[in-house]
Design an enzyme around this catalytic site. Structure first.
Site, PDB file in Angstrom:
ATOM      1  N   CYS A   5       0.267   8.143   1.586  1.00  0.00           N
ATOM      2  CA  CYS A   5       1.527   8.623   2.172  1.00  0.00           C
ATOM      3  C   CYS A   5       1.822  10.073   1.807  1.00  0.00           C
ATOM      4  CB  CYS A   5       2.676   7.718   1.746  1.00  0.00           C
ATOM      5  SG  CYS A   5       2.721   7.393  -0.033  1.00  0.00           S
TER       6      CYS A   5
ATOM      7  N   HIS B  55       9.712  10.404   0.918  1.00  0.00           N
ATOM      8  CA  HIS B  55       9.149  11.321  -0.074  1.00  0.00           C
ATOM      9  C   HIS B  55       9.548  12.761   0.239  1.00  0.00           C
ATOM     10  CE1 HIS B  55       6.971   8.034  -1.611  1.00  0.00           C
ATOM     11  NE2 HIS B  55       5.735   8.343  -1.269  1.00  0.00           N
TER      12      HIS B  55
END
Length: 379
Positions: A174, A287
């Site tokens: 990710c 994130h």
């Protein structure tokens, strides 16, 4: 993109006997449209790990994007077998994952952990399925393409749906996906020689149980109680700490080395210098990353901003006057990676360096959406 309500989040995290129905923006806007993705000439699908955070997001993205399919199998572990799940107005019974699960399956979307991928991925390929794997099991296998559709779609050009041949395609980590969606357009223009990445990673990267623990800890700390630390071995709420991945002999942890190795493979450049520091922060599902870039050729910040505004999968949020830049909260449940704080690196001479700040939804673009985009390229 819709936000996750508190009730939806609780259902999403709880893993109840009946999995919450998948509702989408498209279906609300076009309520008379039923099972838009269900098409006789579409591929047959299997979702492995369907009860997990990414497995559930696979279904949301499939529905949001009207991905065509003639059938879909919901697969999970033995303990989840028999539970019911509603997807696009049809009720499915979750089945236990077995080798026979892949008979007649064209595309298998895997998000059940590396050990399951290693065991069942090759089995699915042998039975003719094209596997899009979200784990780290095959990412660094030189025979397996590691793909971000906006970055290196040609890496999977040799894999054809309907050829009768199975294949493996790996979804990058990710943090790598979110970083490279933003950095690659600049890399194409001026060539990155060195990249320094500092990440601020959400609970979702450690799964639904970690998200639940963050919620639980937050309540406990606010009530003056000792926080429950089952997933992370220290307080997560109102704190931050080095990423919980194992630390290697070189002092980097596995998450940091994924950014190093995966960037080199995706960019097909073994010489690009990458260093990373990965940190867990008490954010639910998106994130953030601070990225410092050193270029071979000069790149003015205004040109860089222009390049990013035109880049696929990127939205620029860079308002210096209002001090408005990307935040994890604003990108949660969104498809695009947000980029801001675009500025010349004053420590480098001659416009050879830039700093950017990047935010992206870890479950969506960092996992499920990227995998579905890979599947779309097979159609």
């Amino acid at each position: 993109m819709e936000s996750m309500t508190s009730a939806h989040l609780c259902n999403f995290l709880a893993g109840a006997a009946t999995v919450a129905p998948i509702s989408t923006r498209r279906r609300r806007a076009n309520s008379f449209s039923v099972q838009m993705g269900l098409k006789e000439d579409g591929p047959s699908l299997a979702v492995v790990g369907v009860t997990g955070a990414v497995g559930q997001e696979f279904l949301r993205v499939l529905s949001d994007r009207d991905f065509p399919y003639r059938s879909i199998q919901m697969l999970a572990s033995k303990r989840s077998a028999g539970k019911k799940l509603t997807f696009e107005d049809k009720e499915y019974v979750i089945e236990e994952l077995t080798p026979e699960s892949f008979d007649g399956v064209d595309i298998a979307l895997f998000s059940a952990g590396g050990s399951i991928s290693k065991q069942f991925g090759p089995i699915a390929v042998q039975r003719g399925s094209i596997v899009v794997d979200n784990s780290s099991a095959f990412r660094m296998d030189e025979k397996v393409p590691l793909v971000i559709p906006e970055v290196n779609p040609d890496a999977m050009a040799h894999i054809k749906l309907g050829s009768g041949k199975g294949a493996l395609i790996a979804n990058p980590n990710c943090s790598t996906i979110i970083c490279l969606v933003a950095a690659t357009p600049l890399h194409r223009h001026a060539k990155v020689l060195r990249m320094v990445v500092s990440t601020y990673q959400a609970a979702s990267g450690a799964g639904a149980a970690a998200m639940e623990e963050l919620l639980q800890q937050t309540r406990e700390v606010l009530e003056g109680k000792q926080p429950t630390c089952n997933i992370f071995k220290q307080q997560y709420a109102f704190n931050l700490f080095s990423h919980n991945a194992p630390v290697l002999s070189n002092g980097y942890n596995e998450e940091e080395m994924k950014l190093v190795k995966e960037t080199r493979k995706i960019w097909n450049d073994p010489n690009v210098k990458v260093t990373a520091t990965c940190i867990r922060v008490p954010v639910m599902r998106a994130h953030a990353e601070s990225v410092n870039l050193q270029f071979e050729k000069p790149l003015d910040e205004d040109i860089a901003r222009d390049i990013l505004k035109r880049a696929a999968g990127v939205v620029v949020v860079d308002d210096r006057v209002s001090n408005r830049f990307p935040t994890p909260l604003e990108v949660s449940s969104k498809d695009d990676v947000a980029v801001g704080r675009i500025r010349t690196d004053l420590s480098q001479d001659g416009d050879h360096g830039l700093d950017i700040f990047v935010c992206g939804d870890q479950i969506r673009k960092g996992a499920a959406l990227n995998a579905i985009q890979i599947a779309e390229m097979l159609l």
